[in-house]
Write an enzyme that holds these catalytic residues in place. Sequence first.
Site, PDB file in Angstrom:
ATOM      1  N   HIS A  42      -3.895  -4.791  -0.081  1.00 37.86           N
ATOM      2  CA  HIS A  42      -3.502  -5.388   1.198  1.00 37.86           C
ATOM      3  C   HIS A  42      -3.608  -6.911   1.099  1.00 37.86           C
ATOM      4  CE1 HIS A  42      -3.166  -1.743   3.642  1.00 37.86           C
ATOM      5  NE2 HIS A  42      -4.078  -1.266   2.822  1.00 37.86           N
ATOM      6  N   CYS A  65       0.832  -1.202   0.000  1.00 34.46           N
ATOM      7  CA  CYS A  65       0.000   0.000   0.000  1.00 34.46           C
ATOM      8  C   CYS A  65       0.874   1.263   0.000  1.00 34.46           C
ATOM      9  CB  CYS A  65      -0.999  -0.045   1.163  1.00 34.46           C
ATOM     10  SG  CYS A  65      -2.324   1.171   1.008  1.00 34.46           S
ATOM     11  N   GLU A 117      -2.619  -9.038   3.167  1.00 29.36           N
ATOM     12  CA  GLU A 117      -2.966  -9.565   4.488  1.00 29.36           C
ATOM     13  C   GLU A 117      -4.464  -9.509   4.760  1.00 29.36           C
ATOM     14  OE1 GLU A 117      -2.501  -5.145   5.328  1.00 29.36           O
ATOM     15  OE2 GLU A 117      -1.722  -6.593   3.879  1.00 29.36           O
TER      16      GLU A 117
END
EC number: 4.3.2.10
Length: 192
Positions: free
Chosen positions: A174, A77, A176
Site C-alpha cells: 500500500h 494490493c 498510500e
Amino acid sequence: MKLVIIDYGAGNIQSIKFAFQRLGVEALLSNDSEQIKNADKVIFPGVGEASSAMTKLWESGLHDVIADLKQPVLGICLGMQLMCDSSEEGATKGLGIFNTDVVRFNSDVKVPQIGWNKIENLRGDLFQGLENDYIYLVHSFYAPKTIESIATSTYGLEYSAALQKDNFYGVQFHPEKSGTYGAKILSNFLAL
C-alpha cells in the site's frame, strides 16, 4: 492531469485519494467506463476477497475496460492480484494482464502478512530515485517472482512486491500507507 481511481466497491479508496491530494492532485473516483478510458492515469485499488471483487468487475463490465486501457495503470494490493491470470483465493480467474498466478502463503508463515517489510531488487521508472526500503503490506496471497517482477519482498520466500507489463504496473503493498517512500512511488507513477 486527469487521474481516475476505479470505484468498483472493493478497496480503501479514500486513503488513496488523500495520498494523491497530499501530492497536489485531485483524483476522481469513478466506475464510469468513459471516464476511466479518458483518464490520463488510472488507479485500480483493491482490499478484500478476490472472487467477490472480480464478480463486481464482471457485473459492472469493467473487466474488459481495465484490460484494454492504454494509459499508465497502477494496481494496488488486490488490484494487482486481479491483474494476474488467476488467484487461488476463491479459485478466481483474473484479468490476465500479468502472466502469473496468485497463490496463498504456505503454513510456514503467519497469514495475513501485516506490517512493514523490506522491498528490494527495484527496477524501472516506478522506483526512480529510490533504494531498498520498507513498505506497508496486508495480504495472505502473493504473486510469485516472475520475469515481470520489478521489485521483490521476502516473507518465508521471495515474491513479487511489484509487477510491470507495458503500461500496467502493480504493487502488492500500500503506497498510500508507506510514508514518504510510498508517496515517492505515487509521484513517480504520476510522472510516467
